[in-house]
Design an enzyme around this catalytic site. Structure first.
Site: not given
Ligand SMILES: *Cc1c(COP(=O)(O)O)cnc(C)c1O
Length: 384
Positions: A38, A267
């Site tokens: 899955k 940043y």
């Protein structure tokens, strides 16, 4: 995604074959192994992994949804394909056409599937899911007998299996798992006269199959262990079964520069150099699954040595400290997860930095990057 991207996830199909074989040997020949593929094989690639597993002897596959089952059939995968979330009404025709095996826990849903199968003169196996403590999908234990009777009355479908699922088999406390196993076995005992010969009884995920052989029953359902990761960071599990990570995640250095002490990085200047430093700028960031959470936390491998991520991880870039790796230069391979010259960064380690579990790490990296498959045998001719 273009094939010229800097970042790549490598899937070592030889490791996948090896893990499957080791798991099958550990549970023994009388226990079937349902390979959980899955979620795009936990980010490793549904079809390539299923075909590799089939080549290694796998005959039962577990997917979450019908469309994954269809993809397997269209790729030529044979054997049983169990759909753990079951089939919604709009997929009944596909289930019949592709001979998928849905899990059922709702009688109206089962009746609808029965009608669709009967209309095509088909007989579809279904697996009944019972909730012995997971607290999620599944009929409650006291409803199982009547549910099974109703299923047996319906045309076009038959009970091919009964399953449950453990919520705490990876926990150090064994009690909940033992209690749930006991309840499951007692329940099966109670309904014994109703259970058809050949019905497959299963409950064990990776943690249970590693730790509790008494949970193996007719079939086990390994997911994370197939992909070479352990269900919990517990050294005892590692002694039981040796597994090899299937996925690695790599990039390369795009720029190297020397900066002085007191230099603000990325940043927010969330890292200021404390010494004169050499930096390597990497073209990987949260858009590649290298989450912002890894800011000032993660380490990567450059020339077989660990280098720390400095400052904020950006969308497509981050910076690592290579002051102590003086030979590093632009173009060098960088391992974000996996091995390099005897050093290794594991999915568990990254999961700890991300404050999650290794399952989420492999799904994330695999889902967000170009995958390269190594050691694929399926295209070579078999000599036996
Ligand atoms: C995903 C899943 C598994 C596999 O669990 P792992 O911990 O990855 O081994 C087993 N059973 C069911 C029902 C699942 O959904």
């Amino acid at each position: 995604m273009s094939s010229t991207t800097f970042n790549r996830v490598e899937i070592d199909l030889a490791a996948l074959r090896e893990n499957y074989t080791n798991i099958q040997e550990w549970v023994g020949p009388s226990v079937r192994v349902m390979s959980m593929v899955k979620a795009d094989a936990y980010g490793h690639g549904l079809v390539r992994c299923a075909k590799t597993l089939a080549d290694a002897g796998a005959r039962v596959f577990g997917v979450a949804e019908v469309d994954e089952g269809i993809a397997l059939r269209e790729a030529g995968v044979e054997g049983d394909i169990i759909v753990t979330l079951g089939a919604p009404e709009n997929c009944f025709a596909d289930v019949v056409r592709h001979r998928l095996t849905p899990v059922v826990f709702d009688i109206k849903n089962a009746a609808g599937l029965s009608a669709a199968a009967a209309a095509h003169d088909a007989r579809i196996g279904v697996h009944l899911k019972v909730d012995v403590g997971m607290g999620r999908f599944g009929i409650l234990p006291h409803e199982l007998a009547s549910f099974l009777r109703e299923i047996k009355r319906l045309k076009g479908i038959f009970p091919a299996g009964i399953l449950s699922h453990f919520p705490m088999s990876d926990d150090s406390d064994q009690q909940p798992t033992m209690r749930q196993l006991e309840e499951f076995l007692k329940l099966l005992d109670d309904i014994h006269p109703l259970v058809s010969d050949g019905s497959v009884i299963h409950i064990a995920n990776s943690a249970a199959l590693l730790r509790y052989p008494e949970t193996h029953l007719d079939m086990v359902r390994p997911g994370i262990s197939l992909y070479g990761c352990y269900p919990a960071d517990d050294d005892k599990d590692k002694k039981v079964l040796s597994l090899r990570p299937v996925m690695s995640f790599k990039t390369s250095v795009v720029q190297v520069k020397e900066v002085p002490e007191g230099f603000g990085i990325s940043y927010g200047h969330r890292f200021i150099t404390k010494r004169q430093s050499r930096l390597a700028v990497l073209p990987v960031g949260y858009d590649d699954g290298f989450l912002r959470k890894l800011t000032n936390r993660a380490e990567v491998l450059v020339r077989g040595c660990r280098a720390k991520v400095l400052g904020t991880v950006c969308m497509n870039a981050c910076v690592v400290d290579i002051t102590d790796i003086p030979d590093a230069q632009p173009g060098d391979e960088v391992v974000l997860m996996g091995r390099q010259q005897g050093e290794e960064i594991t999915a568990d380690e990254i999961a700890a930095w991300m404050e999650t579990i290794n399952y989420e790490v492999v799904c994330l990296f695999g889902g967000m990057n170009r995958r390269v498959f190594l050691n694929d045998k399926s295209t070579t001719e078999r000599t036996d």
